[in-house]
Design an enzyme around this catalytic site. Structure first.
Site, mmCIF file in Angstrom:
data_model
loop_
_atom_site.group_PDB
_atom_site.id
_atom_site.type_symbol
_atom_site.label_atom_id
_atom_site.label_comp_id
_atom_site.label_asym_id
_atom_site.label_seq_id
_atom_site.Cartn_x
_atom_site.Cartn_y
_atom_site.Cartn_z
ATOM 1 N N SER A 134 0.841 -1.195 0.000
ATOM 2 C CA SER A 134 0.000 0.000 0.000
ATOM 3 C C SER A 134 0.880 1.251 0.000
ATOM 4 C CB SER A 134 -0.977 -0.051 1.180
ATOM 5 O OG SER A 134 -1.997 0.903 1.044
ATOM 6 N N HIS A 169 -3.987 -1.905 -4.424
ATOM 7 C CA HIS A 169 -5.403 -2.254 -4.193
ATOM 8 C C HIS A 169 -6.238 -2.116 -5.472
ATOM 9 C CE1 HIS A 169 -4.097 -2.079 -0.081
ATOM 10 N NE2 HIS A 169 -3.952 -0.766 -0.103
#
Length: 242
Positions: A134, A169
């Site tokens: 992330s 993501h």
């Protein structure tokens, strides 16, 4: 930098914070075991993006203490204890620096205040593998697709160790795919790398060298403007870890 040193970056779509099988973390460790030799692999976790969240640190410690060939440590910055010399020695003495998720923009700002951005570049040039999930994947590139400011937007403030942009993501957060491809199509973000959850992407000296997956339907993509006002999305060949 010595001509024999390989500079490695790994972008992770998973790891100890999201997965129970440890496949992506074991893959990261396997990239540096020959460097560590007979000594335990030294892994330092930077939880800056989460504000050094205690639960996140505990999860890292639980996951990596169980690997008997691994020597884990954590580098907090919100309650920093190391002076500049010790901070440099800690980061340059690792085999892997593992960066956690959270707020990319805040993390980069804190790193720059403490000089960690410069130390990470030095560690990279010395062959320390840099990786993360992330925000910990976003930070290495020139630019990234982020929710650091609330709504999804672009951030041209990365460390620039990897050319182009990164989007994590890609399959799991609503709006990610459409927002990122749109930004690349119109030039708001440079072309780059999009990661679905469950993949790992390795770059050696800035070049893509390996893509692995812990799930059969997980993919990483190269996304570039097509020159006609749209974006071209190309799935990268990958190797399953199971």
């Amino acid at each position: 930098m010595s001509p024999s040193v390989q500079r490695q970056l790994a972008l992770l779509g998973g790891g100890f914070s999201t997965d129970d099988d440890g496949l992506l973390d074991d893959w990261v460790l396997s990239r540096v075991r020959s460097r560590a030799g007979a000594a335990p692999t030294r892994v330092c976790f930077l939880p800056t993006a989460s504000g050094d969240a205690a639960a996140y640190i505990d999860r890292f410690d639980d996951a990596f203490r169980t690997r008997h060939d691994c020597e884990p440590s954590v580098l907090p910055l919100f309650r920093r204890e190391l002076d500049d010399g010790a901070l440099r020695a800690r980061l340059l003495g690792q085999d892997v620096v593992y960066v956690g998720g959270g707020n990319t923009a805040n993390m980069l700002a804190v790193w720059r205040v403490h000089g960690v951005d410069r130390l990470l570049r030095e560690a990279y040039d010395r062959g320390v593998l840099l990786c993360g999930i992330s925000a910990g994947a976003n930070c290495w590139a020139e630019a990234s697709h982020t929710d650091s400011f609330g709504p999804l937007t672009h951030l041209h403030d990365g460390l620039g160790l990897l050319a182009g942009s990164v989007c994590p993501h890609y399959d799991s957060e609503p709006g990610r795919r459409a927002s990122y491809t749109s930004a690349v199509a119109v030039g708001t973000l440079p072309g780059g790398w999009a990661l679905e959850d469950g993949v790992g992407v390795l770059f050696t000296d800035g070049q893509l060298t390996q893509v692995v997956t812990r799930a059969p339907d997980a993919h990483a993509y190269r996304v570039e403007a097509d020159g006609r006002g749209g974006a071209e999305e190309r799935a990268l060949p990958s190797r399953p870890l199971r």
